[in-house]
Enzyme design. Structure first.
Site, short mmCIF file in Angstrom:
data_model
loop_
_atom_site.label_atom_id
_atom_site.label_comp_id
_atom_site.label_asym_id
_atom_site.label_seq_id
_atom_site.Cartn_x
_atom_site.Cartn_y
_atom_site.Cartn_z
CG ASN A 9 21.44 -37.99 10.89
OD1 ASN A 9 21.65 -37.16 11.29
ND2 ASN A 9 20.78 -38.97 10.77
CG ASP A 51 -1.82 -0.93 1.28
OD1 ASP A 51 -2.63 -1.29 0.43
OD2 ASP A 51 -1.89 -1.64 1.87
CG ASP A 94 -6.96 -4.66 1.99
OD1 ASP A 94 -7.37 -5.27 0.50
OD2 ASP A 94 -6.48 -3.77 2.79
CG ASP A 101 -5.00 -0.73 5.07
OD1 ASP A 101 -5.61 -1.15 4.72
OD2 ASP A 101 -4.31 0.17 5.10
#
Length: 948
Positions: A732, A345, A670, A666
């Site tokens: 490992n 935004d 949205d 916000d």
């Protein structure tokens, strides 16, 4: 036909959208009138449309979420290891592994349960009651009983109970921030609008469920209820949005699958070959080989990996919180590091959300006003030279009008709004409209403080701003003298002016003056400034009729003020950093194109002369096909006059092109885009609860620079996770080679299952977690985003792991075989055939050597390319973890009865010197690999050779 489709056909006429119909036509379409529906008709419609409430889909139970956490290849392997451990009576092993699996699942459930609360937040927006007209009578009902066609009465403080079309308004303003995120109340009308698809913010003749009336009153007809409202559609999109899998989740799933396949193949080979080469095929031999194969499986599975990943992400959340980032979903920590595009935004994120006067025009001159935001300090410049504005009556007169014709107030944390002083600790804020706030701050910069001058010039009347009038007037009085102070749109104010204040005197305004004013207005507008004109008129002391026809005529023009929401300085730096690191920034705003382009240029997003070629409006997006939009997105930087629906389309198009997208938002509308983005970023200050619940992370200060900080932190966390994945897997592989080669050589098991488990969970676990706390590389944000398809282990890392593992295997087996040969010599001298304690000693030496190899190797893993001795940062946690792990190894060797369970024997200082000397060779070998193996790895990557 669905109810929604049937309903849509009812509220349209001749293919016109509801906002394009007159209020009378809307009521005709819904077969209602201003007297409302009859009770009988209400009951009939309630059966058709159902209750006015959001429908919740069947949610996952906590138990279902818990079970889903086990659907992972690595977890499958751990569950198999638990079952086999129980089968062979190794309960301690089984309980240890089971604890890790359950803890990992509980953490997963907690995170997933958080993300399921969006609908609850939406429901809180619904009004519990509604005032309606039914059968000609006003009554209050539960909002769930509303149906399309109901007539609703609205007044200040009312929540809008459904989506409605306004049929009567009196000064009606509605705060739609809960839905759109826009904080300024929207002035409403009943007029029909253009017959085209409009974003929610432009439907001025409609009101939407969950919003609130701030001024005036009105009457409206319900056009949509429940799931058919704007909020209902959002709720449906949120509930149907699929959970995203982050790059790391995908790669670890693939790694777990690969490890599982490798374990099965290796164990099968060992089991079959062991029996095949055995002289006897007895049940005991078969059982022994099965136990050996199980031991190898335990060695192959990185039991600590899920726990270390989860703990590392959790620690990352704590680090993020210190940088104003609240992480709601753990995987988002890692996903941030792979973001290739940020869709942001403008207002409050890239800008300060503090309107600021930047230019003024008076007495035929344009002046620059320094200072941004609400801090009432700054200077006024003409041609970059500061002027003594205190002695310029034109500027003082302009500032006086700005302060008096104003309803906003400048307040401080120290409550010093009437003071002319400002210190570093004082924080200033505006109470009221942001545009008026900018004028109050400008006035304060010239020494005119609103509260002081308002006490001197009492407001005795006013004519408020209306969108039709495009101006506001106040009538102020001081010592019996009265005057009108006016501000508004330049063209409107200029038409009302007969005079101009110029050269310190009032004189008749000429056409040349008007041309000069309009030219200055155009210049400011081209700079994307919002321009207001200011004028005044002295009134007769006896005047009592303060109608606009009498007080707003023959005005004296004083000047113009141009203002803008200034870009954040930190956002400029953050954008420059993003450009350097290959992250694309796209501004998606509901603001006008000129304003968006001007801000984008100032931020450094646009570098060409106009920016028009790579800037688009929401309406242009509506006309694009999906293919066209994807082509446009290759270069697009700015999208203006957009709605959340446009955001969602842009997001999908970017994801189809393979981008990892961080999307900010916000408002309630949205929420779907936030839910579907790879990283949904909600705003902490302006964000609605629904937006926050739908997001992956919340930016506490609404600052774009904080998003970039989060990306830097995410990259650092991912880099550290790769370090400990490389460390654990290389360990490992080393363990597998030790056991596998030992079996092929016909040796006793060099290390047994419980010792392997101890290494994987305890002695490896602490250093691995410490690698997750490695200090961030200062250059990491400058690197380009990693390829989302890049394997979790690259060719260079694989080469490193194999080099380390082979070194470990050779060193461990060397010391094991050496100790066995020494044991054989001792047995020969004693004339004894077996002595378990001597085998235990050889195994203890091998066990400890393997542990020490890994303690040295953890330092190798700090950087796969740089020499250990060139790594600039220092990790105290790692040093402490290594010391702690060696201390724990001392415990299993020297402390009874623990050493009994681990089948270890006491080692002397000479043994420790031998073990440490052999284990230290892994550093030398890896340093050589970094020098000579680099070219091999680069060649493999150039030829696109990849083992994974």
């Amino acid at each position: 036909m669905s109810q929604n489709t049937t309903f849509s056909s009812q509220v349209t006429k001749n293919n016109l959208l509801p906002h394009a119909l007159s209020s009378e036509d809307v009521m005709k379409s819904l077969k209602t009138s201003e007297k409302g529906l009859s009770e009988l008709e209400v009951q009939r419609r309630q059966k058709i449309f159902g209750p006015n409430e959001l429908v919740e889909r069947k949610r996952k139970t906590i138990f279902h979420m818990f079970i889903e956490q086990f659907q992972d290849y690595l977890i499958y392997l751990l569950l198999a290891a638990i079952a086999i451990s129980v089968l062979f009576g190794e309960l301690i092993d089984a309980i240890t592994i089971a604890s890790i699996v359950v803890l990992n699942s509980i953490l997963g459930v907690v995170q997933e349960n958080k993300s399921e609360k969006s609908l609850e937040s939406l429901r809180q927006l619904a009004a519990p009651k509604a005032t309606v007209v039914r059968g000609g009578h006003i009554q209050e009902i539960n909002s769930q009983e509303l149906v399309p066609g109901d007539i609703v009465l609205l007044e200040t403080g009312s929540f809008i109970p459904a989506d409605v079309r306004l049929i009567e308004v009196v000064g009606l303003k509605i705060n739609e921030s809960a839905l759109t995120g826009e904080s300024v109340p929207v002035k409403k009308t009943t007029d029909a609008l253009a017959n085209e698809k409009l974003p929610t913010t432009e439907k001025k003749n409609q009101a939407f469920m969950g919003t609130i009336v701030t001024n005036g009153r009105g009457k409206a007809v319900v056009i949509a209820t429940g799931s058919n409202t704007e909020i209902g559609k959002i709720a449906e999109m949120i509930q149907t949005a699929e959970e995203k899998e982050t790059p790391l989740q995908s790669k670890l799933r693939g790694l777990g699958k690969w490890i599982g396949i490798a374990v099965i193949i290796i164990c099968t080979i060992v089991f079959v070959s062991g029996i095949f080469f055995s002289a006897e095929k007895t049940e005991k031999v078969i059982l022994d080989m099965f136990i050996v194969a199980v031991s190898l499986a335990v060695a192959a599975v990185p039991e600590g990996l899920p726990a270390v990943v989860t703990i590392s992400l959790a620690l990352g959340v704590i680090r993020m919180a210190k940088r104003n980032v609240i992480i709601r979903k753990l995987p988002a920590v890692e996903a941030l590091g792979s973001a290739t595009v940020i869709c942001s935004d403008k207002t409050g994120t890239l800008t300060k959300n503090e309107m600021t006067v930047q230019k003024i025009f008076t007495n035929g001159q344009i002046y620059d006003v320094s200072g941004v935001g609400y801090e009432p300090t700054g200077k006024i410049y003409q041609n970059n030279v500061p002027i003594d504005y205190q002695n310029d009556d034109h500027i003082i007169r302009l500032a006086k009008i700005a302060a008096l014709c104003n309803d906003a107030y400048l307040v401080s944390s120290g409550n010093s709004s009437t003071s002319s002083k400002s210190d570093e600790d004082t924080k200033w804020n505006i109470v009221g409209d942001p545009t008026e706030g900018a004028l109050v701050v400008f006035a304060a910069k010239t020494g005119i403080w609103k509260e002081k001058i308002a006490d001197q010039y009492h407001r005795i009347s006013e004519i408020s701003f209306e969108s039709e009038r495009k101006r506001m007037s106040t009538i102020n009085q001081m010592n019996g003298a009265r005057e009108t102070n006016v501000k508004g749109a330049p063209d409107v104010i200029l038409d009302l002016c007969s005079y101009i204040y110029k050269y310190n005197q009032i004189q008749e305004i000429t056409e040349k003056d008007k041309e000069e004013i309009l030219k200055a207005n155009e210049q400011m507008t081209n700079d994307a400034l919002r321009v207001l004109a200011m004028a005044f008129r002295e009134l007769p002391p006896t005047m009592e009729d303060f109608e606009e026809q009498t007080v707003e005529k023959d005005l004296v023009f004083v000047g113009l003020a141009g203002m803008i929401d200034p870009p954040r300085e930190e956002a400029k730096k953050a954008i420059a950093l993003c450009k350097m690191s290959g992250i694309r920034i796209m501004m998606i705003t509901g603001d006008h194109m000129n304003t968006a382009i001007a801000v984008a240029k100032e931020l450094g997003l646009l570098e060409d002369a106009t920016g028009k070629e790579i800037s688009y409006t929401g309406r242009e997006v509506d006309k694009m096909s999906d293919y066209k939009l994807q082509k446009v997105l290759e270069d697009a930087v700015v999208f203006a006059r957009t709605s959340p629906e446009h955001k969602a389309r842009i997001l999908q198009a970017l994801q189809k092109k393979g981008h990892i997208v961080a999307m900010t938002g916000d408002g309630v509308n949205d929420a779907p885009a936030l839910k579907n983005a790879d990283i949904g970023v909600a705003m902490g200050i302006t964000g609605t609860d629904v937006a926050k619940e739908s997001s992956d992370m919340v930016i506490v200060d609404d600052n774009f620079a904080t998003i970039v900080n989060a990306i830097e932190e995410g990259r650092s966390i991912y880099s550290n996770m790769k370090k400990f994945v490389r460390y654990l897997i290389s360990s490992n592989i080393g363990e597998i080679l030790v056991v596998f080669i030992g079996i092929l050589l016909g040796l006793p098991l060099p290390i047994i299952a419980i010792q392997i488990l101890w290494i994987n969970l305890v002695t490896d676990g602490l250093p691995a977690m410490a690698l997750g706390l490695e200090p961030s590389d200062p250059e990491i944000i400058k690197q380009h985003p990693r390829d989302p398809n890049e394997p979790v282990i690259t060719n260079n890392e694989l080469l490193s792991m194999l080099t380390v593992a082979i070194t470990m295997a050779i060193g461990t087996l060397f010391i094991f075989v050496y100790e066995l040969r020494v044991a054989e010599s001792i047995l020969y001298l004693r004339s004894v055939t077996t002595d378990t304690s001597l085998v235990y000693r050889a195994r203890t030496m091998a066990f400890t050597t393997l542990v020490m190899f890994q303690m040295f190797n953890v330092f190798n893993c700090r950087d796969v390319r740089k020499s250990l001795f060139k790594v600039k940062t220092f990790n105290w946690y790692l040093l402490a973890a290594v010391i702690a792990s060696i201390g724990l190894q001392f415990v299993v060797i020297y402390v009874a009865p623990i050493n009994f369970f681990f089948k270890t024997t006491v080692l002397n200082p000479i043994d420790w010197l031998v073990v440490t000397g052999i284990a230290g060779t892994v550093v030398i070998v890896e340093e050589l690999r970094k020098v000579f193996g680099k070219k091999l790895s680069e060649e493999m990557e150039k030829r696109q050779m990849n083992f994974w």
